[in-house]
Design an enzyme around this catalytic site. Structure first.
Site, PDB file in Angstrom:
ATOM      1  N   ARG A 228      29.242  -0.647 -31.072  1.00 51.05           N
ATOM      2  CA  ARG A 228      28.284  -1.086 -32.090  1.00 51.05           C
ATOM      3  C   ARG A 228      28.639  -2.477 -32.591  1.00 51.05           C
ATOM      4  NH1 ARG A 228      23.426  -0.829 -32.556  1.00 51.05           N
ATOM      5  NH2 ARG A 228      23.753  -3.042 -32.751  1.00 51.05           N
ATOM      6  N   CYS A 232      26.142  -5.666 -32.499  1.00 50.03           N
ATOM      7  CA  CYS A 232      25.824  -6.465 -33.681  1.00 50.03           C
ATOM      8  C   CYS A 232      26.090  -7.950 -33.428  1.00 50.03           C
ATOM      9  CB  CYS A 232      26.652  -5.991 -34.878  1.00 50.03           C
ATOM     10  SG  CYS A 232      26.033  -4.485 -35.653  1.00 50.03           S
TER      11      CYS A 232
END
Length: 271
Positions: A228, A232
């Site tokens: 993640r 991002c």
């Protein structure tokens, strides 16, 4: 938010590390932004702040899409190595539970995450490490985190200069603007939490580490916290690091300490 601005300014001032004060400011920032949400509920991420999505979440969890992965992860965790040892025996979770990761290891002067501990256990037993980008390790992490439900995050605060330096580095990474969009983790997930970036609702990060790994509905698979992080960074058009890099482990250390005391709920669901 005033309390959050004080936390952000503290990085530039470089004061002594004060995890308790940082966490109070972190929690208060979300309380001010979402006054109707109980602190424990923030571990649900975006589902804590959006009623419509919360209803969808409850519906999805009647038959969680990660159930088969949990079974596979359990088999992998219990399977004997060639030398007869097993991953669970090597991890010694009775001494340091999943809820106590990540921790700062004084012997090696680094942050040790659960994913890193799993691979180092394998290597100590003559087994090759799993890829940090591939799903096998993620299934094991899902099983271990699911088994930790009912506990609360309990990461030991930094108590040595090296540990405090790692914490400060993680905090600084969280607040640093980067990429062509010139955004920080805090810009999206504290200041703008609940708003939309394209079609995605920006989730709060209080307690977020407690629900990883997550099953991504758009991915059709489980993903780790560090994957993640990579996503991002790519979204703000910045250079992403490899999962389990020092910077990402220190960022996880900071976020885990901010989430201390909140329930473990992994694996979660990501839209």
């Amino acid at each position: 938010v005033s309390c959050w601005m004080a936390l952000a300014k503290s990085v530039a001032a470089a004061p002594p590390v004060d995890v308790v004060a940082d966490r109070q400011a972190f929690v208060e920032a979300y309380r001010q932004r979402f006054p109707g949400v109980a602190v424990d509920d923030f571990v649900l991420g975006v589902y804590a702040i959006d009623r419509a999505l919360a209803a969808q979440y409850a519906e999805i969890n009647e038959f969680p899409p990660y159930e088969f992965a949990l079974d596979e992860g359990s088999d992998l965790a219990h399977a004997p190595f060639a030398n007869g040892n097993s991953l669970l025996a090597c991890l010694r979770l009775d001494e340091r539970g999943v809820h106590q990761y990540p921790y700062f290891d004084t012997a090696t002067a680094r942050v040790v995450t659960l994913a890193l501990a799993v691979n180092e256990c394998r290597q100590r037993n003559g087994e090759p490490p799993y890829s940090y980008r591939e799903g096998t390790l993620t299934k094991i992490l899902a099983h271990l985190n699911f088994a930790a439900r009912g506990t609360r995050r309990d990461v030991a605060p930094p108590d040595t200069p090296a540990a405090k330096s790692a914490y400060a580095a993680g905090k600084a990474y969280f607040l640093q603007k980067r990429g062509q969009l010139n955004l920080s983790c805090a810009d999206c997930h504290v200041t703008a939490a609940g708003r939309h970036l394209r079609e995605q609702t920006l989730a709060p990060l209080l307690g977020a580490v407690n629900h990883y790994p997550v099953y991504g509905l758009s991915w059709g698979a489980l993903g780790t916290l560090h994957q993640r992080f990579v996503g991002c960074l790519e979204q703000v058009r910045a250079d992403a690091e490899y999962p389990q890099s020092r910077a990402y482990r220190e960022l996880e250390y900071f976020l885990a300490l901010m989430s201390n005391g909140l329930p473990m709920t992994g694996p979660g669901i990501h839209r």
